[in-house]
Scaffold this motif. Structure first.
Motif, PDB file in Angstrom:
ATOM      1  N   ARG A 275       1.728   2.011  -3.478  1.00 46.98           N
ATOM      2  CA  ARG A 275       0.572   2.576  -4.183  1.00 46.98           C
ATOM      3  C   ARG A 275       0.438   4.063  -3.912  1.00 46.98           C
ATOM      4  NH1 ARG A 275      -5.431   1.009  -2.345  1.00 46.98           N
ATOM      5  NH2 ARG A 275      -6.443   2.825  -3.159  1.00 46.98           N
ATOM      6  N   TYR A 276       0.527   4.463  -2.639  1.00 47.80           N
ATOM      7  CA  TYR A 276       0.378   5.871  -2.303  1.00 47.80           C
ATOM      8  C   TYR A 276       1.555   6.708  -2.801  1.00 47.80           C
ATOM      9  CZ  TYR A 276      -3.567   4.475   0.527  1.00 47.80           C
ATOM     10  OH  TYR A 276      -4.767   3.970   0.937  1.00 47.80           O
ATOM     11  N   ASP A 277       2.735   6.151  -2.805  1.00 53.27           N
ATOM     12  CA  ASP A 277       3.894   6.875  -3.340  1.00 53.27           C
ATOM     13  C   ASP A 277       3.733   7.126  -4.832  1.00 53.27           C
ATOM     14  OD1 ASP A 277       5.046   6.944  -0.852  1.00 53.27           O
ATOM     15  OD2 ASP A 277       6.395   5.240  -1.219  1.00 53.27           O
TER      16      ASP A 277
ATOM     17  N   GLN B  33       0.910   7.376  -6.489  1.00 55.25           N
ATOM     18  CA  GLN B  33      -0.131   8.379  -6.682  1.00 55.25           C
ATOM     19  C   GLN B  33       0.406   9.777  -6.409  1.00 55.25           C
ATOM     20  OE1 GLN B  33      -3.444   7.324  -4.237  1.00 55.25           O
ATOM     21  NE2 GLN B  33      -4.137   5.696  -5.590  1.00 55.25           N
ATOM     22  N   ARG B  34       1.242   9.925  -5.398  1.00 60.45           N
ATOM     23  CA  ARG B  34       1.803  11.230  -5.068  1.00 60.45           C
ATOM     24  C   ARG B  34       2.710  11.739  -6.193  1.00 60.45           C
ATOM     25  NH1 ARG B  34       5.063  10.368  -0.455  1.00 60.45           N
ATOM     26  NH2 ARG B  34       3.146   9.662   0.509  1.00 60.45           N
TER      27      ARG B  34
ATOM     28  N   THR C  84       0.829  -1.208   0.000  1.00 59.09           N
ATOM     29  CA  THR C  84       0.000   0.000   0.000  1.00 59.09           C
ATOM     30  C   THR C  84       0.855   1.247   0.000  1.00 59.09           C
ATOM     31  OG1 THR C  84      -0.214  -0.117   2.400  1.00 59.09           O
ATOM     32  CG2 THR C  84      -1.993  -1.059   1.099  1.00 59.09           C
ATOM     33  N   GLN C  85       2.017   1.205   0.638  1.00 56.41           N
ATOM     34  CA  GLN C  85       2.917   2.368   0.616  1.00 56.41           C
ATOM     35  C   GLN C  85       3.397   2.641  -0.800  1.00 56.41           C
ATOM     36  OE1 GLN C  85       3.409   4.234   3.325  1.00 56.41           O
ATOM     37  NE2 GLN C  85       4.382   5.680   1.956  1.00 56.41           N
TER      38      GLN C  85
ATOM     39  N   LYS D 204       0.537  12.893  -9.186  1.00 53.62           N
ATOM     40  CA  LYS D 204      -0.259  14.096  -8.985  1.00 53.62           C
ATOM     41  C   LYS D 204       0.560  15.381  -9.017  1.00 53.62           C
ATOM     42  CE  LYS D 204      -4.080  12.180  -6.383  1.00 53.62           C
ATOM     43  NZ  LYS D 204      -4.817  12.201  -5.139  1.00 53.62           N
TER      44      LYS D 204
END
Length: 106
Positions: free
Chosen positions: A37-39, A41-42, A34-35, A45
Motif C-alpha cells: 500500500r505504501y509503495d 502511494q509513493r 501494508t508495504q 505521488k
C-alpha cells in the motif's frame, strides 16, 4: 500410538499452536500488504520533473522581519467582522445587505 492420542487430547497443542501460528503469521502477512500500500502511494505521488522544479523554486525561506513588515502595512483598524449566512438564508442577498450596511456607515 500412545503419544499421538495424548497430543490430540492436549488443549495447548489442539488450540494454542494454531492460534499462535495465526497471530504470528498474520502479523507477517499484514506487514507485506501494508508495504504494498505504501509503495503504491509513493509511486502515485511522484511529480512531473518540470512541475517539481517549479515547486522547489517557490520554496524559499521565510524571513520573520519581512513578514512583520508586510503585516504592519495592512490597515488592521478598518476591518469589520461580518457574520456569514445561515444555511436557511440566501447567501448572495445576505452579503449584499452586509455590504450596503458597510457603505452607509461613515
Amino acid at each position: 500410538m500412545f503419544t499421538l492420542k495424548a497430543l490430540q487430547k492436549n488443549k495447548t497443542i489442539k488450540y494454542g499452536v494454531p492460534m499462535l501460528l495465526l497471530v504470528v503469521g498474520g502479523s507477517f502477512g499484514l506487514r507485506e500488504f501494508t508495504q504494498i500500500r505504501y509503495d503504491s502511494q509513493r509511486i502515485r505521488k511522484k511529480l512531473d520533473p518540470s512541475l517539481e522544479a517549479k515547486v522547489n523554486v517557490e520554496r524559499q525561506p521565510v524571513i520573520l522581519e519581512e513578514e512583520y513588515e508586510k503585516i504592519k502595512k495592512l490597515k488592521m483598524d478598518e476591518w469589520k467582522n461580518i457574520r456569514g449566512p445561515r444555511p436557511w438564508e440566501d447567501s448572495r442577498v445576505y452579503q449584499e445587505q452586509q455590504r450596503s450596511q458597510l457603505d452607509e456607515k461613515p
